[in-house]
Each structure stands twice: as C-alpha cells, then as structure tokens.
Design an enzyme around this catalytic site. Sequence first.
Site, mmCIF file in Angstrom:
data_model
loop_
_atom_site.group_PDB
_atom_site.id
_atom_site.type_symbol
_atom_site.label_atom_id
_atom_site.label_comp_id
_atom_site.label_asym_id
_atom_site.label_seq_id
_atom_site.Cartn_x
_atom_site.Cartn_y
_atom_site.Cartn_z
ATOM 1 N N LYS A 29 -5.096 -14.813 13.334
ATOM 2 C CA LYS A 29 -6.025 -13.975 13.915
ATOM 3 C C LYS A 29 -5.796 -14.710 15.212
ATOM 4 O O LYS A 29 -5.266 -15.698 15.786
ATOM 5 C CB LYS A 29 -7.553 -14.403 12.907
ATOM 6 C CG LYS A 29 -7.042 -13.949 11.777
ATOM 7 C CD LYS A 29 -7.987 -14.569 10.701
ATOM 8 C CE LYS A 29 -8.073 -13.660 9.510
ATOM 9 N NZ LYS A 29 -9.187 -14.305 8.196
ATOM 10 N N TYR A 69 -9.749 -4.392 5.675
ATOM 11 C CA TYR A 69 -10.437 -5.297 6.002
ATOM 12 C C TYR A 69 -11.213 -3.527 4.886
ATOM 13 O O TYR A 69 -12.474 -4.568 4.294
ATOM 14 C CB TYR A 69 -11.393 -5.759 6.535
ATOM 15 C CG TYR A 69 -11.104 -7.662 6.739
ATOM 16 C CD1 TYR A 69 -10.440 -8.297 5.573
ATOM 17 C CD2 TYR A 69 -10.244 -7.466 8.110
ATOM 18 C CE1 TYR A 69 -9.290 -9.223 5.989
ATOM 19 C CE2 TYR A 69 -10.161 -8.554 8.026
ATOM 20 C CZ TYR A 69 -9.045 -9.480 7.636
ATOM 21 O OH TYR A 69 -8.754 -11.122 7.951
ATOM 22 N N PHE A 77 -21.046 -8.861 6.509
ATOM 23 C CA PHE A 77 -20.404 -9.891 7.876
ATOM 24 C C PHE A 77 -19.224 -8.659 8.116
ATOM 25 O O PHE A 77 -18.131 -9.199 8.955
ATOM 26 C CB PHE A 77 -19.213 -11.044 7.221
ATOM 27 C CG PHE A 77 -18.763 -10.855 5.785
ATOM 28 C CD1 PHE A 77 -17.633 -10.695 6.444
ATOM 29 C CD2 PHE A 77 -19.117 -11.860 5.046
ATOM 30 C CE1 PHE A 77 -16.024 -11.107 5.128
ATOM 31 C CE2 PHE A 77 -17.871 -11.196 3.336
ATOM 32 C CZ PHE A 77 -16.781 -10.689 3.804
ATOM 33 N N ARG A 105 -0.289 -18.114 0.221
ATOM 34 C CA ARG A 105 -2.010 -18.323 0.286
ATOM 35 C C ARG A 105 -2.198 -19.666 0.382
ATOM 36 O O ARG A 105 -3.338 -20.430 0.537
ATOM 37 C CB ARG A 105 -2.327 -17.300 -1.207
ATOM 38 C CG ARG A 105 -2.558 -15.925 -0.463
ATOM 39 C CD ARG A 105 -3.562 -15.168 -0.760
ATOM 40 N NE ARG A 105 -4.527 -15.327 -1.296
ATOM 41 C CZ ARG A 105 -5.899 -14.493 -0.776
ATOM 42 N NH1 ARG A 105 -5.677 -14.318 1.022
ATOM 43 N NH2 ARG A 105 -7.345 -14.599 -1.672
ATOM 44 N N THR A 111 -10.413 -19.422 1.199
ATOM 45 C CA THR A 111 -11.419 -19.241 2.650
ATOM 46 C C THR A 111 -11.912 -19.333 3.775
ATOM 47 O O THR A 111 -12.227 -19.373 4.939
ATOM 48 C CB THR A 111 -12.124 -17.856 2.169
ATOM 49 O OG1 THR A 111 -10.834 -16.836 0.894
ATOM 50 C CG2 THR A 111 -12.817 -16.997 3.292
ATOM 51 N N ARG A 122 -5.665 -23.774 7.133
ATOM 52 C CA ARG A 122 -6.884 -23.868 7.034
ATOM 53 C C ARG A 122 -7.569 -24.928 7.006
ATOM 54 O O ARG A 122 -8.165 -25.447 8.200
ATOM 55 C CB ARG A 122 -7.763 -22.720 6.497
ATOM 56 C CG ARG A 122 -7.588 -21.574 6.623
ATOM 57 C CD ARG A 122 -7.925 -20.076 5.267
ATOM 58 N NE ARG A 122 -7.961 -18.770 5.414
ATOM 59 C CZ ARG A 122 -8.094 -17.936 5.771
ATOM 60 N NH1 ARG A 122 -8.300 -18.335 4.032
ATOM 61 N NH2 ARG A 122 -7.851 -16.969 5.412
ATOM 62 N N ASN A 132 -11.087 -18.346 10.895
ATOM 63 C CA ASN A 132 -10.425 -19.304 9.858
ATOM 64 C C ASN A 132 -8.400 -19.293 10.088
ATOM 65 O O ASN A 132 -7.946 -19.056 8.748
ATOM 66 C CB ASN A 132 -10.803 -18.976 8.670
ATOM 67 C CG ASN A 132 -10.312 -17.757 7.548
ATOM 68 O OD1 ASN A 132 -10.244 -16.738 8.878
ATOM 69 N ND2 ASN A 132 -10.673 -17.660 6.671
ATOM 70 N N HIS A 135 -4.459 -15.111 8.289
ATOM 71 C CA HIS A 135 -4.563 -13.975 7.321
ATOM 72 C C HIS A 135 -3.395 -13.870 6.528
ATOM 73 O O HIS A 135 -2.329 -13.706 6.834
ATOM 74 C CB HIS A 135 -5.092 -12.592 7.441
ATOM 75 C CG HIS A 135 -4.610 -11.361 6.415
ATOM 76 N ND1 HIS A 135 -5.767 -11.348 5.156
ATOM 77 C CD2 HIS A 135 -3.246 -10.543 6.001
ATOM 78 C CE1 HIS A 135 -5.219 -9.929 4.494
ATOM 79 N NE2 HIS A 135 -4.046 -10.040 5.040
ATOM 80 N N GLU A 146 -0.552 -3.722 3.162
ATOM 81 C CA GLU A 146 -0.268 -3.648 4.330
ATOM 82 C C GLU A 146 0.307 -4.172 5.286
ATOM 83 O O GLU A 146 0.485 -3.634 7.008
ATOM 84 C CB GLU A 146 -1.325 -5.313 4.272
ATOM 85 C CG GLU A 146 -2.618 -5.513 3.697
ATOM 86 C CD GLU A 146 -3.032 -6.621 3.739
ATOM 87 O OE1 GLU A 146 -2.361 -7.999 3.832
ATOM 88 O OE2 GLU A 146 -4.422 -7.665 2.469
HETATM 89 P P1 ADP Z 1 -8.992 -14.515 2.740
HETATM 90 O O1 ADP Z 1 -8.912 -14.479 3.299
HETATM 91 O O2 ADP Z 1 -8.930 -15.762 2.145
HETATM 92 O O3 ADP Z 1 -8.299 -13.463 1.730
HETATM 93 P P2 ADP Z 1 -11.462 -12.466 1.942
HETATM 94 O O4 ADP Z 1 -10.183 -11.706 1.573
HETATM 95 O O5 ADP Z 1 -12.386 -12.951 1.094
HETATM 96 O O6 ADP Z 1 -10.948 -14.241 2.330
HETATM 97 O O7 ADP Z 1 -12.366 -12.677 3.484
HETATM 98 C C1 ADP Z 1 -11.884 -11.539 4.340
HETATM 99 C C2 ADP Z 1 -11.643 -12.511 5.810
HETATM 100 O O8 ADP Z 1 -13.199 -12.217 6.548
HETATM 101 C C3 ADP Z 1 -12.006 -13.959 5.391
HETATM 102 O O9 ADP Z 1 -10.199 -14.924 5.955
HETATM 103 C C4 ADP Z 1 -12.980 -14.483 6.356
HETATM 104 O O10 ADP Z 1 -12.316 -14.327 8.069
HETATM 105 C C5 ADP Z 1 -13.730 -13.341 6.914
HETATM 106 N N1 ADP Z 1 -15.142 -13.861 5.832
HETATM 107 C C6 ADP Z 1 -15.456 -13.897 4.594
HETATM 108 N N2 ADP Z 1 -16.421 -14.394 4.048
HETATM 109 C C7 ADP Z 1 -16.964 -14.679 4.840
HETATM 110 C C8 ADP Z 1 -18.189 -14.754 5.456
HETATM 111 N N3 ADP Z 1 -18.795 -15.225 4.205
HETATM 112 N N4 ADP Z 1 -18.457 -14.861 6.724
HETATM 113 C C9 ADP Z 1 -17.741 -14.291 7.444
HETATM 114 N N5 ADP Z 1 -16.383 -14.354 8.107
HETATM 115 C C10 ADP Z 1 -16.043 -13.709 6.220
#
Ligand code: ADP
Length: 169
Positions: A29, A69, A77, A105, A111, A122, A132, A135, A146
């Site tokens: 990212k 997304y 968010f 993962r 996350t 992370r 974070n 992805h 994707e």
């Molecule tokens: P992951 O990336 O671990 O698969 P998710 O699919 O739940 O997690 O979320 C996608 C991305 O959205 C996260 O990696 C993070 O960058 C962002 N994100 C998720 N939850 C939040 C939150 N509560 N506040 C801000 N950003 C968030």
Amino acid sequence: FKSASKKCHVFLPHLVASLEVEETYIMIKPDGVQRGLVGEIISRFERKGFQLTGLKLFQCPKELAQEHYKDLQSKPFFPKLVDYITSGPVVCMAWEGVGVVASARKLIGVTNPLNAEPGTIRGDLAVQTGRNVVHGSDSPENGKREIALWFKEGELCEWTPVQEPWLKE
Ligand code: ADP
C-alpha cells in the site's frame, strides 16, 4: 475422522493448509512504498519460496480502489480507505504457489497491526489498521478476481524457477 477433518476445512479454512497451487494478489500500500519497505516486503514472499508472476508500481485510480474493496463499501471507513489506497503509488504483485493464499495471509498478519504477531509483516512493520502496509487476497477466488482486476493481459509472466526442485519433493 474423515468427516471431522472435512468439517474443520469448512469452518476453519485458515487453519488448514491447502495442497493446491493457487495465486494471490499482494499489494504494498502507499505507506509501504513511502516508508521504503518495498524490498523488505517482497523479500519475505521470495524467501518463503513463492513465485512472483506479476509486479508493477502503479498509481491506483479511485474507481479501481472502490471496485477492489467493494465488499467494504457500507463500512464507515470506506471513503478513508479509498483515499488511503489512492494517496500514492502502490506495488501490485501476483504470487503463485501451493497454499499461497492462506500462507501469504499468515506472513502478512491480522488486519490490526497491534494485534499482529511479531514476525509477520504487519506485526513487525506497522501500528495502525488504516496504515497496515500490505494487502493479501483472502480466498483463492478473490486471488483470481483481484489479479484480473489489477493486471492487464500480457503483464503476467509464466516461468519456471530454477530452485523448484529444492522447494518441492
Ligand atoms: P485485511 O486487509 O486484513 O483483509 P479487511 O478486508 O477487513 O482486512 O479490510 C481491508 C482494509 O481496510 C484493511 O487492510 C485496512 O487497510 C482497512 N480497514 C479495515 N478496517 C478498518 C478500520 N476499522 N479503520 C480503518 N481502516 C480499516
């Protein structure tokens, strides 16, 4: 016993290592790029033994971030997330390997970086969910979806790594 392990696969897919050759979409990212973590992050997947099949530095348009997304579009968010992903260049990668989706993962960590285990990307390199650094696709289906979303035809390479006999029996 057979059916118990089957059940386990249904309910706890993240705990069962897949034996299938899969592909996953990994993206560094904008914070990872800005913080100079590109080499460090790519190294972790290379050293694990996965195969890089696509790689590019890319400024993501807003529509693509929204599409990537889309499952999160109802979250509060979501607009912030789209701003974050489009705030600077990202590194798009396609990786291939046995069980690569779940394994990537695990290498990435959960996350929220403060809950991510030390040793994960992370866990070692980030502190906030909204920053974070990386992805990784959450299922083989999303891996394919994707990769098709982020790469154009001709941008992926099929190749045979010379180290293959030293990675697979
Ligand atoms: P992951 O990336 O671990 O698969 P998710 O699919 O739940 O997690 O979320 C996608 C991305 O959205 C996260 O990696 C993070 O960058 C962002 N994100 C998720 N939850 C939040 C939150 N509560 N506040 C801000 N950003 C968030």
